[in-house]
Write a protein that holds these residues in place. Sequence first.
Motif, PDB file in Angstrom:
ATOM      1  N   ALA A 354      33.906   9.776 -75.856  1.00 44.45           N
ATOM      2  CA  ALA A 354      33.382  11.039 -76.360  1.00 44.45           C
ATOM      3  C   ALA A 354      32.974  10.852 -77.816  1.00 44.45           C
ATOM      4  CB  ALA A 354      34.433  12.117 -76.241  1.00 44.45           C
ATOM      5  N   ALA A 355      32.032  11.675 -78.264  1.00 48.20           N
ATOM      6  CA  ALA A 355      31.542  11.565 -79.633  1.00 48.20           C
ATOM      7  C   ALA A 355      32.665  11.805 -80.622  1.00 48.20           C
ATOM      8  CB  ALA A 355      30.429  12.564 -79.863  1.00 48.20           C
ATOM      9  N   ILE A 356      32.513  11.202 -81.786  1.00 51.65           N
ATOM     10  CA  ILE A 356      33.492  11.421 -82.843  1.00 51.65           C
ATOM     11  C   ILE A 356      33.186  12.761 -83.493  1.00 51.65           C
ATOM     12  CG2 ILE A 356      34.256  10.564 -85.072  1.00 51.65           C
ATOM     13  CD1 ILE A 356      33.726   7.752 -83.941  1.00 51.65           C
ATOM     14  N   SER A 357      34.211  13.571 -83.645  1.00 55.13           N
ATOM     15  CA  SER A 357      33.964  14.959 -84.035  1.00 55.13           C
ATOM     16  C   SER A 357      33.397  15.093 -85.440  1.00 55.13           C
ATOM     17  CB  SER A 357      35.248  15.756 -83.932  1.00 55.13           C
ATOM     18  OG  SER A 357      36.175  15.305 -84.903  1.00 55.13           O
ATOM     19  N   THR A 358      33.683  14.118 -86.323  1.00 52.92           N
ATOM     20  CA  THR A 358      33.260  14.275 -87.710  1.00 52.92           C
ATOM     21  C   THR A 358      31.778  14.019 -87.912  1.00 52.92           C
ATOM     22  OG1 THR A 358      34.001  12.029 -88.053  1.00 52.92           O
ATOM     23  CG2 THR A 358      35.470  13.763 -88.764  1.00 52.92           C
ATOM     24  N   GLN A 359      31.065  13.794 -86.828  1.00 54.87           N
ATOM     25  CA  GLN A 359      29.615  13.614 -86.885  1.00 54.87           C
ATOM     26  C   GLN A 359      28.924  14.794 -87.569  1.00 54.87           C
ATOM     27  OE1 GLN A 359      28.419  10.883 -85.862  1.00 54.87           O
ATOM     28  NE2 GLN A 359      26.318  11.110 -85.164  1.00 54.87           N
ATOM     29  N   ASN A 360      29.473  15.978 -87.357  1.00 51.79           N
ATOM     30  CA  ASN A 360      28.943  17.190 -87.984  1.00 51.79           C
ATOM     31  C   ASN A 360      30.099  18.133 -88.274  1.00 51.79           C
ATOM     32  OD1 ASN A 360      25.929  17.116 -87.746  1.00 51.79           O
ATOM     33  ND2 ASN A 360      26.505  16.746 -85.617  1.00 51.79           N
ATOM     34  N   GLY A 361      30.044  18.815 -89.398  1.00 53.59           N
ATOM     35  CA  GLY A 361      31.107  19.776 -89.657  1.00 53.59           C
ATOM     36  C   GLY A 361      30.844  20.597 -90.897  1.00 53.59           C
ATOM     37  N   MET A 362      31.742  21.556 -91.130  1.00 51.08           N
ATOM     38  CA  MET A 362      31.619  22.389 -92.316  1.00 51.08           C
ATOM     39  C   MET A 362      32.935  22.338 -93.081  1.00 51.08           C
ATOM     40  SD  MET A 362      28.706  23.506 -92.576  1.00 51.08           S
ATOM     41  CE  MET A 362      27.855  24.984 -92.892  1.00 51.08           C
ATOM     42  N   ALA A 363      32.830  22.248 -94.413  1.00 50.24           N
ATOM     43  CA  ALA A 363      34.027  22.205 -95.238  1.00 50.24           C
ATOM     44  C   ALA A 363      33.991  23.356 -96.236  1.00 50.24           C
ATOM     45  CB  ALA A 363      34.095  20.874 -95.972  1.00 50.24           C
ATOM     46  N   ILE A 364      35.157  23.651 -96.794  1.00 49.23           N
ATOM     47  CA  ILE A 364      35.261  24.698 -97.810  1.00 49.23           C
ATOM     48  C   ILE A 364      35.427  24.009 -99.168  1.00 49.23           C
ATOM     49  CG2 ILE A 364      36.533  26.752 -98.531  1.00 49.23           C
ATOM     50  CD1 ILE A 364      35.698  27.164 -95.728  1.00 49.23           C
ATOM     51  N   HIS A 365      34.723  24.495-100.158  1.00 49.48           N
ATOM     52  CA  HIS A 365      34.817  23.927-101.503  1.00 49.48           C
ATOM     53  C   HIS A 365      36.222  24.151-102.041  1.00 49.48           C
ATOM     54  CE1 HIS A 365      32.968  23.767-105.820  1.00 49.48           C
ATOM     55  NE2 HIS A 365      33.610  22.668-105.487  1.00 49.48           N
ATOM     56  N   ALA A 366      36.760  23.125-102.681  1.00 50.98           N
ATOM     57  CA  ALA A 366      38.139  23.206-103.164  1.00 50.98           C
ATOM     58  C   ALA A 366      38.355  24.377-104.119  1.00 50.98           C
ATOM     59  CB  ALA A 366      38.519  21.895-103.847  1.00 50.98           C
ATOM     60  N   THR A 367      37.352  24.741-104.872  1.00 48.56           N
ATOM     61  CA  THR A 367      37.546  25.807-105.856  1.00 48.56           C
ATOM     62  C   THR A 367      37.008  27.155-105.376  1.00 48.56           C
ATOM     63  OG1 THR A 367      35.470  25.234-106.924  1.00 48.56           O
ATOM     64  CG2 THR A 367      37.453  24.215-107.802  1.00 48.56           C
ATOM     65  N   SER A 368      36.724  27.259-104.105  1.00 42.96           N
ATOM     66  CA  SER A 368      36.230  28.538-103.595  1.00 42.96           C
ATOM     67  C   SER A 368      37.315  29.601-103.685  1.00 42.96           C
ATOM     68  CB  SER A 368      35.791  28.385-102.141  1.00 42.96           C
ATOM     69  OG  SER A 368      35.647  29.660-101.550  1.00 42.96           O
ATOM     70  N   LYS A 369      36.914  30.780-104.104  1.00 42.32           N
ATOM     71  CA  LYS A 369      37.887  31.871-104.197  1.00 42.32           C
ATOM     72  C   LYS A 369      37.821  32.754-102.961  1.00 42.32           C
ATOM     73  CE  LYS A 369      38.073  31.785-109.150  1.00 42.32           C
ATOM     74  NZ  LYS A 369      37.083  30.651-109.198  1.00 42.32           N
ATOM     75  N   LYS A 370      36.952  32.384-102.047  1.00 44.20           N
ATOM     76  CA  LYS A 370      36.780  33.227-100.861  1.00 44.20           C
ATOM     77  C   LYS A 370      37.040  32.413 -99.603  1.00 44.20           C
ATOM     78  CE  LYS A 370      33.058  34.998-103.601  1.00 44.20           C
ATOM     79  NZ  LYS A 370      31.681  34.573-103.896  1.00 44.20           N
TER      80      LYS A 370
END
Lengths: 525, 308, 299
Positions: A354-370
């Motif tokens: 199966a494909a490796i999941s990290t091929q595409n993804g979304m991350a949150i910025h470390a300094t995001s306040k939201k």
Amino acid sequence: MIKRSKRQLGLAVTSMLAATMVLSACGQANKAADNSPAANNTAASNSTNTGEKGNTAADTSTEVKLKMVLLGAKPADYDQVFAEINKNLKEKINATVEAEFLAWSDWSQKYPLKFAANEDFDIIYTSNWAQYTDQATKGGFLELTDDLLSQYAPQTWAAMPKVKWDQARINDKIYMIPSNKANEFTDKLVLIRDDLREKYGLEPVNSPETYAAYLKAVAKNEKGITPYGLESAETNNHNLDKQLLVQKNNWKEFAGIPFTVKTDDAKAQVFNMYETPEFDQLLTYYKDLADNGGWSRNALTSKSSTTDDFKAGKLASMSHNVTALGGVMADALKAHPDWKLALADLSPDSKKSAAISTQNGMAIHATSKKAERALMALDLFQNDKQLHDLVMYGIAGTNYTPEGDDKFSKTDKFANYNSFSNWSWTSTLDRVDTNYPQAAQEIEKQWAGKVFNYELESFVFDKTKVVNEVANVGNVMTRYLAPLEYGLIKDLDKGKADLIKQMKAAGSDKIQAELQSQIDAFLAK
Amino acid sequence: MSERRHRFWHDVVKYRTLLLMLAPAVLLFFLFSYIPMSGIVIAFKRFDYVGGVFGSPWVGLDNFKFFFESGDAWRVTRNTVLYNLGFIILGNLLPMITAILLFEVGGKWFRKLTQSMLFLPYFISWVVVGSIAYNFFSYEVGTINGLLTWIGMDPIDIYNTPAYWPVILLVVNTWKTLGYGTVMYLAAITSIDKEMYEAAEMDGANVFQRILHVTVPNLYPTLIILVLLAIGNIFQGDFGMFYNMIGNNGLLFSSTDVIDTFVFRLLIGSNEIGMSAAAGVYQSVLGFVTILLANYAVRKYDKERALF
Amino acid sequence: MSAAVVKHSKDRILLSVIGYTLLAILAFLCVVPFLLILSSSLTDENTIRMEGYKLFPTVFSTEAYKLLFEYPEAMIRAYGVTLMVTIIGTAVGLFLTAMSAYVLCRKDFKWRNQFTFYFFFTTLFSGGLVPWYLLITNYLQWKDTLTVLIVPSLMSVFYMIVMRTFMAGIPEAITESAKIDGAGDFRIFMQLIIPLSKPALATIGLFTALRYWNDWYMALLFISKEDLEPLQYYLYKMLGNMEGLRTAMLGSGAGVSIDIPGESLKMAMTVVACGPILFAYPFIQKYFVQGLTVGAVKG
């Protein structure tokens, strides 16, 4: 002279020192700003601990605007589609999103700078090819704890298989919400012109031998057509290694290094795949093809796009994964209805991964306040049918035509929305393009039954300790392996001996030992 | 001590107008070059976002290791210097000759047209130059091999033969910068005092003698300065050129790899800015030493011609 | 100038033969690739793929230009930004460069070597991208402004020092006499040095203008508003997005593919980017092709 230049140097150094002072003031300002992620982090986990109301604990009473950084061109229909997305999002979680697009031409330069300057954004696209590990280790992404995920992205948390989360772990921590596409494979295959094969009365292609026969027949009889085109010139080994070495023998691939393990080896013994009899055999196979015009002698330098060349009829075959080749197939058949194309699996009996999941993804910025609201939005993009359709395909009737619940067809304006990295939201809710060839769907169906789940599937090699060796061995592969495999070196034995010698000199043993010890530790757990 | 300080302020007052005229430039370079220059410390650090430029942990010379442990450090450094030497020599000689000829022969119309034409390659990006080169040199479909087979010779495999490339790159670089350099030397020639020509003419010098004894010596200051300026960057390879002409063709690296392409290839996977900064420091320090020596040599020969 | 002393003697004829031959060969070598580009930009994409670049289009197509001008307002705006940045940047930059170069070439200026070194040092060492980016975005806050496209690239040490060399060629006697007449340094610079440095100013002005015209890197780093994008960045981004779309989408398995005339587009972009400069070139050219001699001004 010496005295003179000393004085001159003095002036330069003094200015530099003064400059340093200015910048260190900056550095401190930076630090202050950078302290906030920690603060934010605890705030987030605090709310997790206190808010024991279950999955809907998040406070959405105040409206927030989330800033998103995506890769690609800003869609022509951005305003219309995002207005629709925001209407929907506002209703569901009292938030709106605003996207900034980093152009394909320069995202890789701008991407790290956005973190370094601690710019104001909440959500950012990432991937194993888009600096995921790099930015995570430098502290650019917010760690997504189980608590955070289960509370603010409950649908994703429930829908995503554990192995996908595990593949996204870096030092045991998750920093991205991977895409959750069903039936996606890492395995590759080849696309061929079946009309040419029939023309020369050849057997159907389903093995390395039948493929070689096809390539050689094209080379011999079709002037002006190059039998095989490289997927990309940026490579340190032969593009077909993945199929003819890794997939054929059921080995596990570690990108960028020459080492592998047998997937069915309980002890998981690490070995160099270029020191095996399998490779020796493959090398003569390659040499034979090269000498018979299987690919251009200048394959390593070729400048043009393989996909376009294939569609133009300049190539008789190319390799890639099934989704990509399915797309090329559909396009090529539209332009040349008289062609017959076939997808050929060169090792049909092998197990599939199966494909490796990290091929595409979304991350949150470390300094995001939201961060909480950002996670909620991402949760909906992947799992809320209405929003998923919007973020994936645009506005129904304008950018695409929905057909039933799980199919769609492209309209003329499809590209007016689909110009950026929206694949990070792919999930089980995806629709299938009605133009997607039956042949590709069949392969996917077949492969789904052959997917092999093994212990090391979620193992990710951490290169931190051997980063220099990996870089140097990669360089050796570009210099000695690729030319050898593309048949540009006359004496195979000498070429191979050189390769092994240079790899050793570049520190391959150290990588091998490190990989083995990490695997052993992983299996011991 | 106070005597010296007094002298200093006296000089400041004396040169106040000149200092004021220089002030904008001094400030601009302070702001945009010296302030960011402090970022050199990154070469000795493991950069992370929490610490930023100054707060990240020190790692000593660790960032330099990848380069020197590669075993290729010497080869790529040598290539970089040799290519740049070639570029400096041809890149000054040919524009100089071209400028002299342009100035000496032909009518206004011919001169203008030729000179515009020479400038054309400057506008072609390396990406496009790379594509055109591929059309010329490719084994199967290249123009060169087309010509060779047409006259009955065997095709040559340019992209798999390292020996051709130093020559090709030298020619291509000279070709691309010819117009630029010619303009520079033309400007220098047009600044030569006409009376000097007339004097030479009176002495019965023929045209070649005049060029050799009047024009060329008057171009020395420009030549020396251009060479000195180039020597400071002799350890910097032109990435755009090498990358677009050679790409990832490992077979050619023995003769075409320069520091910049090598470092790029090694670090593309890891994105470690500390390491690329380290490579930059290596190039800068070597360049600095070289330019000090070169400048010293020029000073010994003629103080006025030196850079500083 | 030299034309005045033309005698059709043997040496002149020989020089002309050598000169015309060599210059013609060089001009030919420089023009042919450009014709290839022009012709390819007007050739059908598939034909280029199958046959390579040709000196004359075999299958004519304006597809690439159509695509380039798909959004004419954007293109015109990009030209506008570039033009403005180039004009302001060149005017201010050239003035500052000439002024500093003059100070540095003054032999009686005590600290000329120290200051030259101060400037030259910056060409050797650089702190890299990150601190520079931080400075401009976080401290100067120049992101998405025209200022960022103009100010950081105003001066180049290279041009300053070349200019200094040119100015050093001006006979000292000229400035000396003005000094005796009581003219200040700035007035000497404005009224004597500038007119005497026309070839140098034209040359460095041309180079500065070309640098502004061709720059896309500043925009890449600091411009995210579309209406501030200069031409070269607009083109660069367009090509990058098209090629990126192709590879990235393929790699990600998105299966989206569109037909892009990549090869002809690349060529058309070259034509579009340097077209205006080529038109403007003959007007500035006269300064360094004919030049002016010091004697002419003196007299």
